[in-house]
Motif scaffolding. Structure first.
Motif, PDB file in Angstrom:
ATOM      1  N   ALA A 219       0.839  -1.194   0.000  1.00  0.00           N
ATOM      2  CA  ALA A 219       0.000   0.000   0.000  1.00  0.00           C
ATOM      3  C   ALA A 219       0.880   1.253   0.000  1.00  0.00           C
ATOM      4  O   ALA A 219       0.621   2.205  -0.734  1.00  0.00           O
ATOM      5  CB  ALA A 219      -0.922  -0.012   1.219  1.00  0.00           C
ATOM      6  N   ALA A 220       1.947   1.213   0.790  1.00  0.00           N
ATOM      7  CA  ALA A 220       2.855   2.357   0.848  1.00  0.00           C
ATOM      8  C   ALA A 220       3.525   2.597  -0.507  1.00  0.00           C
ATOM      9  O   ALA A 220       3.706   3.737  -0.939  1.00  0.00           O
ATOM     10  CB  ALA A 220       3.914   2.123   1.921  1.00  0.00           C
ATOM     11  N   MET A 221       3.878   1.505  -1.178  1.00  0.00           N
ATOM     12  CA  MET A 221       4.513   1.644  -2.489  1.00  0.00           C
ATOM     13  C   MET A 221       3.557   2.243  -3.506  1.00  0.00           C
ATOM     14  O   MET A 221       3.928   3.111  -4.291  1.00  0.00           O
ATOM     15  CB  MET A 221       4.979   0.276  -2.993  1.00  0.00           C
ATOM     16  N   ILE A 222       2.307   1.761  -3.501  1.00  0.00           N
ATOM     17  CA  ILE A 222       1.325   2.301  -4.440  1.00  0.00           C
ATOM     18  C   ILE A 222       1.139   3.792  -4.156  1.00  0.00           C
ATOM     19  O   ILE A 222       1.096   4.614  -5.061  1.00  0.00           O
ATOM     20  CB  ILE A 222      -0.054   1.595  -4.312  1.00  0.00           C
ATOM     21  N   ASN A 223       1.056   4.118  -2.867  1.00  0.00           N
ATOM     22  CA  ASN A 223       0.878   5.521  -2.513  1.00  0.00           C
ATOM     23  C   ASN A 223       2.045   6.380  -2.989  1.00  0.00           C
ATOM     24  O   ASN A 223       1.859   7.500  -3.466  1.00  0.00           O
ATOM     25  CB  ASN A 223       0.682   5.667  -1.003  1.00  0.00           C
ATOM     26  N   SER A 224       3.253   5.851  -2.918  1.00  0.00           N
ATOM     27  CA  SER A 224       4.376   6.668  -3.390  1.00  0.00           C
ATOM     28  C   SER A 224       4.367   6.767  -4.916  1.00  0.00           C
ATOM     29  O   SER A 224       4.803   7.773  -5.474  1.00  0.00           O
ATOM     30  CB  SER A 224       5.714   6.166  -2.853  1.00  0.00           C
ATOM     31  N   LEU A 225       3.838   5.750  -5.583  1.00  0.00           N
ATOM     32  CA  LEU A 225       3.666   5.867  -7.040  1.00  0.00           C
ATOM     33  C   LEU A 225       2.630   6.934  -7.382  1.00  0.00           C
ATOM     34  O   LEU A 225       2.747   7.630  -8.387  1.00  0.00           O
ATOM     35  CB  LEU A 225       3.236   4.528  -7.654  1.00  0.00           C
ATOM     36  N   VAL A 226       1.610   7.039  -6.541  1.00  0.00           N
ATOM     37  CA  VAL A 226       0.594   8.072  -6.734  1.00  0.00           C
ATOM     38  C   VAL A 226       1.246   9.452  -6.663  1.00  0.00           C
ATOM     39  O   VAL A 226       1.073  10.299  -7.539  1.00  0.00           O
ATOM     40  CB  VAL A 226      -0.540   7.964  -5.686  1.00  0.00           C
ATOM     41  N   VAL A 227       2.041   9.650  -5.605  1.00  0.00           N
ATOM     42  CA  VAL A 227       2.712  10.942  -5.425  1.00  0.00           C
ATOM     43  C   VAL A 227       3.672  11.213  -6.586  1.00  0.00           C
ATOM     44  O   VAL A 227       3.666  12.288  -7.194  1.00  0.00           O
ATOM     45  CB  VAL A 227       3.481  10.968  -4.079  1.00  0.00           C
ATOM     46  N   LEU A 228       4.464  10.207  -6.911  1.00  0.00           N
ATOM     47  CA  LEU A 228       5.425  10.348  -8.005  1.00  0.00           C
ATOM     48  C   LEU A 228       4.734  10.693  -9.325  1.00  0.00           C
ATOM     49  O   LEU A 228       5.125  11.624 -10.021  1.00  0.00           O
ATOM     50  CB  LEU A 228       6.213   9.041  -8.161  1.00  0.00           C
ATOM     51  N   SER A 229       3.684   9.951  -9.636  1.00  0.00           N
ATOM     52  CA  SER A 229       3.026  10.178 -10.926  1.00  0.00           C
ATOM     53  C   SER A 229       2.348  11.544 -10.959  1.00  0.00           C
ATOM     54  O   SER A 229       2.339  12.211 -11.987  1.00  0.00           O
ATOM     55  CB  SER A 229       2.041   9.061 -11.249  1.00  0.00           C
ATOM     56  N   GLU A 230       1.821  11.975  -9.823  1.00  0.00           N
ATOM     57  CA  GLU A 230       1.217  13.311  -9.800  1.00  0.00           C
ATOM     58  C   GLU A 230       2.272  14.391 -10.030  1.00  0.00           C
ATOM     59  O   GLU A 230       2.062  15.325 -10.793  1.00  0.00           O
ATOM     60  CB  GLU A 230       0.482  13.560  -8.469  1.00  0.00           C
ATOM     61  N   ASN A 231       3.416  14.212  -9.398  1.00  0.00           N
ATOM     62  CA  ASN A 231       4.481  15.202  -9.577  1.00  0.00           C
ATOM     63  C   ASN A 231       5.037  15.213 -10.985  1.00  0.00           C
ATOM     64  O   ASN A 231       5.482  16.239 -11.484  1.00  0.00           O
ATOM     65  CB  ASN A 231       5.602  14.963  -8.563  1.00  0.00           C
ATOM     66  N   LEU A 232       5.036  14.039 -11.618  1.00  0.00           N
ATOM     67  CA  LEU A 232       5.547  13.973 -12.993  1.00  0.00           C
ATOM     68  C   LEU A 232       4.453  14.245 -14.022  1.00  0.00           C
ATOM     69  O   LEU A 232       4.710  14.304 -15.221  1.00  0.00           O
ATOM     70  CB  LEU A 232       6.175  12.594 -13.262  1.00  0.00           C
ATOM     71  N   GLY A 233       3.218  14.387 -13.569  1.00  0.00           N
ATOM     72  CA  GLY A 233       2.114  14.619 -14.497  1.00  0.00           C
ATOM     73  C   GLY A 233       1.759  13.384 -15.309  1.00  0.00           C
ATOM     74  O   GLY A 233       1.427  13.465 -16.485  1.00  0.00           O
ATOM     75  N   ILE A 234       1.851  12.222 -14.684  1.00  0.00           N
ATOM     76  CA  ILE A 234       1.584  10.957 -15.373  1.00  0.00           C
ATOM     77  C   ILE A 234       0.279  10.355 -14.843  1.00  0.00           C
ATOM     78  O   ILE A 234      -0.006  10.428 -13.649  1.00  0.00           O
ATOM     79  CB  ILE A 234       2.758   9.974 -15.111  1.00  0.00           C
ATOM     80  N   MET A 235      -0.494   9.782 -15.765  1.00  0.00           N
ATOM     81  CA  MET A 235      -1.735   9.112 -15.348  1.00  0.00           C
ATOM     82  C   MET A 235      -1.379   7.721 -14.804  1.00  0.00           C
ATOM     83  O   MET A 235      -0.590   6.997 -15.404  1.00  0.00           O
ATOM     84  CB  MET A 235      -2.636   8.975 -16.572  1.00  0.00           C
ATOM     85  N   LEU A 236      -1.966   7.371 -13.673  1.00  0.00           N
ATOM     86  CA  LEU A 236      -1.656   6.090 -13.036  1.00  0.00           C
ATOM     87  C   LEU A 236      -2.856   5.151 -13.162  1.00  0.00           C
ATOM     88  O   LEU A 236      -3.969   5.517 -12.790  1.00  0.00           O
ATOM     89  CB  LEU A 236      -1.327   6.352 -11.561  1.00  0.00           C
ATOM     90  N   ILE A 237      -2.627   3.954 -13.681  1.00  0.00           N
ATOM     91  CA  ILE A 237      -3.727   2.991 -13.827  1.00  0.00           C
ATOM     92  C   ILE A 237      -3.379   1.650 -13.193  1.00  0.00           C
ATOM     93  O   ILE A 237      -2.572   0.894 -13.727  1.00  0.00           O
ATOM     94  CB  ILE A 237      -4.085   2.758 -15.320  1.00  0.00           C
ATOM     95  N   PRO A 238      -3.969   1.348 -12.047  1.00  0.00           N
ATOM     96  CA  PRO A 238      -3.786   0.022 -11.461  1.00  0.00           C
ATOM     97  C   PRO A 238      -4.531  -1.012 -12.323  1.00  0.00           C
ATOM     98  O   PRO A 238      -5.671  -0.777 -12.698  1.00  0.00           O
ATOM     99  CB  PRO A 238      -4.451   0.132 -10.086  1.00  0.00           C
ATOM    100  N   GLU A 239      -3.862  -2.130 -12.615  1.00  0.00           N
ATOM    101  CA  GLU A 239      -4.471  -3.176 -13.435  1.00  0.00           C
ATOM    102  C   GLU A 239      -4.945  -4.330 -12.557  1.00  0.00           C
ATOM    103  O   GLU A 239      -4.481  -4.499 -11.432  1.00  0.00           O
ATOM    104  CB  GLU A 239      -3.435  -3.755 -14.406  1.00  0.00           C
ATOM    105  N   GLY A 240      -5.851  -5.121 -13.077  1.00  0.00           N
ATOM    106  CA  GLY A 240      -6.255  -6.356 -12.412  1.00  0.00           C
ATOM    107  C   GLY A 240      -7.119  -6.151 -11.181  1.00  0.00           C
ATOM    108  O   GLY A 240      -7.059  -6.927 -10.225  1.00  0.00           O
TER     109      GLY A 240
END
Ligand code: C2E
Ligand code: MG
Ligand code: MG
Ligand code: MG
Length: 291
Positions: A219-240
């Motif tokens: 959960a912590a890793m996904i959350n840091s991907l959320v922060v990272l992608s927001e800062n980079l302006g990237i859309m994040l899509i969890p699959e499955g």
């Protein structure tokens, strides 16, 4: 005794090996005719807004309806096509069929059309110098504006030669198409390298999503991907995503979009249309812009 056991193990191995090799040879051979005989078909899986359930884009996923063996999954025949160079022809077929279908939707469904169609590229396709030209030619043929097309590549497509991979991505971005990294989180590319890739979207591999509820670390890793992608302006899509509780968990972590059986399985175009028409007005912003 050990020798005998070794020998019998060898026989079992040999037998299943032989079966596998025979099936591969059969598929490799039949694949040559698959396009010509119209045995290939694209299915489409919705990618939705977690908040509203509205369809934002669809991913095209290939299916092979084999005359004697029924539906064969891409997981089985794409690697064979990769090994035999048939992937280039097959990949072009996917691109054309996806664009043809998108243009058809745009004309008939207008503002109910998803704003993007995602198309998977194999490693060899991505490495092919003609790719940009092929994509551009196909967009022109079907009069689809490039911003409606997203190309998905997995990390293994750029693991061996990062420099040329970045160049290939820049070339594709230059014609206006969108890029996604598929199955992120299980490959070899590092967190840091994300910054180097001119991508629009990051798709988190479903094995990571399956862990979200079970482990705090994930959960912590996904959350840091959320922060990272927001800062980079990237859309994040969890699959499955398969369960409602995963939707809740991912929303809590800050995810806005998702894809998975919970929202809809990959389905034929006609079925997807019915699905789209059932949606509330949605995240489609406007009628697709055609070139
Ligand atoms: P992918 O691009 O990561 O596609 C997602 C895969 O996960 C699809 O499998 C989809 O059916 C499956 N999936 C979606 N939601 C769920 C879920 O909630 N649970 C589970 N367990 N699975 C889910 P599929 O269609 O069998 O495709 C497998 C892979 O084959 C794709 O993975 C992609 O790498 C490749 N592939 C599919 N179509 C094409 C194509 O047209 N061209 C190329 N080059 N590769 C393709
Ligand atoms: Mg994909
Ligand atoms: Mg994927
Ligand atoms: Mg995959």
């Amino acid at each position: 005794e050990a020798k005998r056991m070794g020998k019998s193990r060898y026989v079992i191995f040999d037998d299943s090996m032989r079966k596998r090799v025979m099936r591969e040879m059969m598929l490799e051979n039949d694949l040559r005719k698959a396009i010509e005989h119209k045995q290939l078909k694209l299915f489409y899986q919705p990618i939705v807004s977690l908040e509203s359930g509205a369809v934002c884009s669809v991913e095209a996923l290939i299916r092979w309806n084999h005359p004697r063996h029924g539906i064969i999954s891409p997981g089985e025949f794409i690697p064979i096509a990769e090994d035999t160079q048939q992937i280039i022809e097959l990949g072009e077929w996917v691109l054309r069929e996806g664009c043809r279908q998108y243009a058809d939707w745009a004309e008939r469904l207008e503002y109910q059309t998803p704003s993007m169609i995602s198309i998977n590229l194999s490693r060899k396709q991505f490495a092919c110098p003609l790719l940009v030209h092929t994509v551009q030619r196909t967009l022109e043929e079907f009069q689809v504006a490039p911003k409606h097309i997203q190309l998905e590549v997995t990390e293994d497509a750029f693991a061996s030669d990062i420099k040329s991979a970045i160049q290939a991505m820049k070339d594709l971005k230059a014609i206006g198409v969108k890029l996604a990294i598929d199955d992120f989180g299980i490959g070899r590319s590092s967190f840091a390298s994300l910054n180097q890739f001119p991508v629009d979207t990051l798709k988190i591999d479903r094995s990571l999503i399956a862990e979200v509820k079970r482990t705090k670390g994930m959960a912590a890793m996904i959350n840091s991907l959320v922060v990272l992608s927001e800062n980079l302006g990237i859309m994040l899509i969890p699959e499955g995503i398969e369960e409602a509780s995963q939707v809740t968990a991912l929303q809590k972590l800050g995810c806005h979009f998702g894809q998975g059986y919970y929202f809809g399985r990959p389905m034929p175009a006609e079925k997807l249309e019915a699905y789209l028409l059932k949606q509330p007005n949605a995240c489609f912003n406007s009628v697709p812009q055609m070139a």
